[in-house]
Design a protein around this motif. Structure first.
Motif, PDB file in Angstrom:
ATOM      1  N   GLU A  53      -4.171 -18.543  78.267  1.00 25.08           N
ATOM      2  CA  GLU A  53      -3.521 -17.575  79.145  1.00 25.08           C
ATOM      3  C   GLU A  53      -3.170 -16.299  78.384  1.00 25.08           C
ATOM      4  OE1 GLU A  53      -2.084 -15.903  82.636  1.00 25.08           O
ATOM      5  OE2 GLU A  53      -3.385 -17.643  82.288  1.00 25.08           O
ATOM      6  N   VAL A  54      -2.743 -16.442  77.134  1.00 20.81           N
ATOM      7  CA  VAL A  54      -2.476 -15.258  76.310  1.00 20.81           C
ATOM      8  C   VAL A  54      -3.751 -14.432  76.144  1.00 20.81           C
ATOM      9  CG1 VAL A  54      -1.821 -14.455  74.006  1.00 20.81           C
ATOM     10  CG2 VAL A  54      -0.537 -16.300  75.097  1.00 20.81           C
ATOM     11  N   ALA A  55      -4.858 -15.108  75.822  1.00 20.94           N
ATOM     12  CA  ALA A  55      -6.133 -14.414  75.644  1.00 20.94           C
ATOM     13  C   ALA A  55      -6.569 -13.717  76.932  1.00 20.94           C
ATOM     14  CB  ALA A  55      -7.204 -15.395  75.180  1.00 20.94           C
ATOM     15  N   ARG A  56      -6.421 -14.404  78.051  1.00 23.73           N
ATOM     16  CA  ARG A  56      -6.843 -13.821  79.333  1.00 23.73           C
ATOM     17  C   ARG A  56      -6.045 -12.571  79.663  1.00 23.73           C
ATOM     18  NH1 ARG A  56      -5.828 -13.748  84.766  1.00 23.73           N
ATOM     19  NH2 ARG A  56      -3.783 -14.702  84.502  1.00 23.73           N
ATOM     20  N   ARG A  57      -4.739 -12.650  79.488  1.00 22.36           N
ATOM     21  CA  ARG A  57      -3.888 -11.504  79.816  1.00 22.36           C
ATOM     22  C   ARG A  57      -4.111 -10.346  78.848  1.00 22.36           C
ATOM     23  NH1 ARG A  57      -0.285 -11.769  83.653  1.00 22.36           N
ATOM     24  NH2 ARG A  57      -0.066 -13.767  84.730  1.00 22.36           N
ATOM     25  N   ALA A  58      -4.333 -10.661  77.590  1.00 25.49           N
ATOM     26  CA  ALA A  58      -4.605  -9.601  76.618  1.00 25.49           C
ATOM     27  C   ALA A  58      -5.908  -8.882  76.957  1.00 25.49           C
ATOM     28  CB  ALA A  58      -4.669 -10.190  75.212  1.00 25.49           C
ATOM     29  N   HIS A  59      -6.915  -9.642  77.349  1.00 22.80           N
ATOM     30  CA  HIS A  59      -8.201  -9.055  77.738  1.00 22.80           C
ATOM     31  C   HIS A  59      -8.041  -8.160  78.967  1.00 22.80           C
ATOM     32  CE1 HIS A  59     -12.494  -8.743  78.571  1.00 22.80           C
ATOM     33  NE2 HIS A  59     -12.254  -9.173  79.792  1.00 22.80           N
ATOM     34  N   LEU A  60      -7.306  -8.624  79.969  1.00 19.74           N
ATOM     35  CA  LEU A  60      -7.096  -7.831  81.181  1.00 19.74           C
ATOM     36  C   LEU A  60      -6.344  -6.542  80.891  1.00 19.74           C
ATOM     37  CD1 LEU A  60      -6.176 -10.615  83.785  1.00 19.74           C
ATOM     38  CD2 LEU A  60      -8.308  -9.287  83.649  1.00 19.74           C
ATOM     39  N   ALA A  61      -5.515  -6.561  79.844  1.00 16.45           N
ATOM     40  CA  ALA A  61      -4.765  -5.363  79.466  1.00 16.45           C
ATOM     41  C   ALA A  61      -5.606  -4.399  78.635  1.00 16.45           C
ATOM     42  CB  ALA A  61      -3.510  -5.767  78.695  1.00 16.45           C
ATOM     43  N   GLY A  62      -6.863  -4.755  78.363  1.00 20.54           N
ATOM     44  CA  GLY A  62      -7.756  -3.858  77.654  1.00 20.54           C
ATOM     45  C   GLY A  62      -7.828  -4.053  76.162  1.00 20.54           C
ATOM     46  N   HIS A  63      -7.237  -5.148  75.668  1.00 21.64           N
ATOM     47  CA  HIS A  63      -7.260  -5.407  74.239  1.00 21.64           C
ATOM     48  C   HIS A  63      -8.541  -6.147  73.841  1.00 21.64           C
ATOM     49  CE1 HIS A  63      -3.162  -4.054  74.214  1.00 21.64           C
ATOM     50  NE2 HIS A  63      -2.758  -5.055  74.976  1.00 21.64           N
ATOM     51  N   ARG A  64      -8.945  -5.986  72.583  1.00 26.97           N
ATOM     52  CA  ARG A  64     -10.067  -6.747  72.054  1.00 26.97           C
ATOM     53  C   ARG A  64      -9.522  -8.069  71.545  1.00 26.97           C
ATOM     54  NH1 ARG A  64     -12.316  -7.909  67.122  1.00 26.97           N
ATOM     55  NH2 ARG A  64     -14.590  -8.171  67.071  1.00 26.97           N
ATOM     56  N   VAL A  65     -10.039  -9.165  72.065  1.00 24.66           N
ATOM     57  CA  VAL A  65      -9.475 -10.476  71.783  1.00 24.66           C
ATOM     58  C   VAL A  65     -10.490 -11.361  71.072  1.00 24.66           C
ATOM     59  CG1 VAL A  65      -8.376 -12.526  72.763  1.00 24.66           C
ATOM     60  CG2 VAL A  65      -8.036 -10.294  73.857  1.00 24.66           C
ATOM     61  N   VAL A  66     -10.060 -11.916  69.950  1.00 22.41           N
ATOM     62  CA  VAL A  66     -10.802 -12.985  69.281  1.00 22.41           C
ATOM     63  C   VAL A  66      -9.989 -14.256  69.465  1.00 22.41           C
ATOM     64  CG1 VAL A  66     -11.661 -13.881  67.093  1.00 22.41           C
ATOM     65  CG2 VAL A  66     -11.844 -11.435  67.599  1.00 22.41           C
ATOM     66  N   GLY A  67     -10.611 -15.288  69.995  1.00 22.07           N
ATOM     67  CA  GLY A  67      -9.926 -16.557  70.233  1.00 22.07           C
ATOM     68  C   GLY A  67     -10.515 -17.659  69.382  1.00 22.07           C
ATOM     69  N   ASP A  94       2.446 -18.283  82.833  1.00 24.24           N
ATOM     70  CA  ASP A  94       2.259 -16.848  83.045  1.00 24.24           C
ATOM     71  C   ASP A  94       3.394 -16.051  82.410  1.00 24.24           C
ATOM     72  OD1 ASP A  94       0.072 -17.568  84.529  1.00 24.24           O
ATOM     73  OD2 ASP A  94       0.877 -16.915  86.455  1.00 24.24           O
ATOM     74  N   ASP A  95       4.631 -16.500  82.657  1.00 25.66           N
ATOM     75  CA  ASP A  95       5.797 -15.793  82.122  1.00 25.66           C
ATOM     76  C   ASP A  95       5.805 -15.837  80.601  1.00 25.66           C
ATOM     77  OD1 ASP A  95       6.408 -15.605  84.800  1.00 25.66           O
ATOM     78  OD2 ASP A  95       8.070 -17.046  84.731  1.00 25.66           O
ATOM     79  N   LEU A  96       5.500 -17.000  80.048  1.00 30.88           N
ATOM     80  CA  LEU A  96       5.527 -17.150  78.596  1.00 30.88           C
ATOM     81  C   LEU A  96       4.453 -16.290  77.935  1.00 30.88           C
ATOM     82  CD1 LEU A  96       6.591 -18.445  76.036  1.00 30.88           C
ATOM     83  CD2 LEU A  96       5.186 -20.455  76.521  1.00 30.88           C
ATOM     84  N   ALA A  97       3.254 -16.278  78.491  1.00 28.42           N
ATOM     85  CA  ALA A  97       2.183 -15.457  77.924  1.00 28.42           C
ATOM     86  C   ALA A  97       2.548 -13.977  77.962  1.00 28.42           C
ATOM     87  CB  ALA A  97       0.877 -15.701  78.680  1.00 28.42           C
ATOM     88  N   ARG A  98       3.131 -13.536  79.071  1.00 26.74           N
ATOM     89  CA  ARG A  98       3.555 -12.137  79.163  1.00 26.74           C
ATOM     90  C   ARG A  98       4.621 -11.818  78.116  1.00 26.74           C
ATOM     91  NH1 ARG A  98       3.053 -12.693  84.965  1.00 26.74           N
ATOM     92  NH2 ARG A  98       5.256 -13.253  85.098  1.00 26.74           N
ATOM     93  N   SER A 110     -13.577 -21.721  78.264  1.00 27.05           N
ATOM     94  CA  SER A 110     -14.599 -21.289  79.217  1.00 27.05           C
ATOM     95  C   SER A 110     -14.480 -19.815  79.567  1.00 27.05           C
ATOM     96  CB  SER A 110     -14.492 -22.126  80.506  1.00 27.05           C
ATOM     97  OG  SER A 110     -13.192 -21.995  81.071  1.00 27.05           O
ATOM     98  N   SER A 111     -13.386 -19.186  79.175  1.00 30.21           N
ATOM     99  CA  SER A 111     -13.137 -17.799  79.552  1.00 30.21           C
ATOM    100  C   SER A 111     -13.994 -16.834  78.753  1.00 30.21           C
ATOM    101  CB  SER A 111     -11.659 -17.460  79.345  1.00 30.21           C
ATOM    102  OG  SER A 111     -11.439 -16.084  79.533  1.00 30.21           O
ATOM    103  N   ALA A 112     -14.399 -15.755  79.421  1.00 29.62           N
ATOM    104  CA  ALA A 112     -15.114 -14.673  78.754  1.00 29.62           C
ATOM    105  C   ALA A 112     -14.143 -13.638  78.207  1.00 29.62           C
ATOM    106  CB  ALA A 112     -16.085 -14.014  79.724  1.00 29.62           C
ATOM    107  N   ALA A 113     -12.850 -13.959  78.234  1.00 33.31           N
ATOM    108  CA  ALA A 113     -11.839 -12.999  77.795  1.00 33.31           C
ATOM    109  C   ALA A 113     -11.838 -12.802  76.289  1.00 33.31           C
ATOM    110  CB  ALA A 113     -10.453 -13.464  78.247  1.00 33.31           C
TER     111      ALA A 113
END
Length: 272
Positions: free
Chosen positions: A15-29, A187-191, A37-40
């Motif tokens: 969830e952290v990776a997904r939200r970071a990706h949606l915010a426009g950050h470059r994410v390495v997981g 969701d709250d914790l990841a944010r 399974s996420s493309a984030a």
């Protein structure tokens, strides 16, 4: 911003990776057994027990922020030593670190535990998480250490799946009425973790929901939300049947809430 999410294949890390990706950050997981399974995220295998490998990955990726959500409850080296390896690498390469800890570091002997409370674990996992906190503080003094509690959300958490299995009769067991925690929505914790990352805040934080609630009451709320029969959920006492561990652990998060914009909802609110 370049973010490395250690343990991104897990429930919270994903969830952290997904939200970071949606915010426009470059994410390495990172993952241990298999990528999420996420493309984030750009996925990389990492065993945090391998100190040199952790250091090499951070050196290669040069993240501005590292979020460490990795753990293995049954293994000291992954939980404690792994945290030390991540903290050392982040500090060496100038990355801000957000390290996820747990209410398992406390025994439950106190009425509540605020952010200044000293760990007094009574289980091997709690001891490993407490050791991880000590290592992170020593190796990366500017890191944010974030204690949390039961993490729920979207029907995908361990507790939610267990409630479904108990209600359907697929699994035996009970939900404890004397095992009390402060559940938080994923969701709250990841944010909250990403907010602390972006602000580069350091110190100790408690990111938990506002409700202190037993595992059985939590199960009843989940059952009602999902159209299951709450009466099908067997109740029991952890103090009588085990496993050993803390009973009531109430994390006081007042100081953390004052500096967060993110609202950390209670279970009685988000399970409706």
């Amino acid at each position: 911003m370049r973010i490395l999410v250690v343990g991104a294949s897990g429930f919270l890390g994903g969830e952290v990776a997904r939200r970071a990706h949606l915010a426009g950050h470059r994410v390495v997981g990172t993952y241990l057994r298999g990528p999420g399974s996420s493309a984030a995220a750009w996925w990389v295998r990492l065993d945090v027990r391998e100190r040199a490998r952790v250091r090499d990955l951070v050196a290669a990726e040069q993240p501005q922020v590292v979020v460490n959500a990795a753990y293995r409850q049954s293994e000291w080296t992954a939980t404690a030593d792994g945290a030390a390896h991540v903290a050392a690498a982040a500090a060496e390469h100038g990355a801000h670190l957000v390290h996820v800890s747990s209410d398992a570091v406390f025994s439950g002997a106190a009425e509540h535990y605020d952010e200044s409370a000293v760990p007094d674990p009574i289980t091997p996992y709690g001891a490993a998480k407490a050791a991880a906190e000590t290592a992170v503080r020593a190796l990366h003094p500017q890191a944010a250490l974030v204690r949390t509690s039961l993490i729920l959300g979207h029907g995908a958490s361990v507790h939610e799946r267990r409630v479904h299995a108990l209600a359907s009769g697929e699994q035996d067991g009970v939900l404890f009425t004397d095992d009390v925690r402060c559940p938080v929505h994923v969701d709250d914790l990841a944010r909250a973790l990403l907010e602390l990352a972006q602000q580069e805040r350091g110190g100790m934080f408690h990111a938990v929901g506002q409700d202190t609630i037993s595992r059985h009451e939590l199960g009843v709320l989940i059952a009602r939300r999902d159209g299951l029969d709450p009466d099908a959920l067997p109740a029991g006492l952890r103090a009588r049947t085990g496993p050993p561990g803390a009973l009531r652990v109430h994390l006081d998060s007042a100081a953390t809430r004052k500096i967060l914009r993110t609202e950390l909802r209670g279970a009685r609110r988000f399970l409706v």
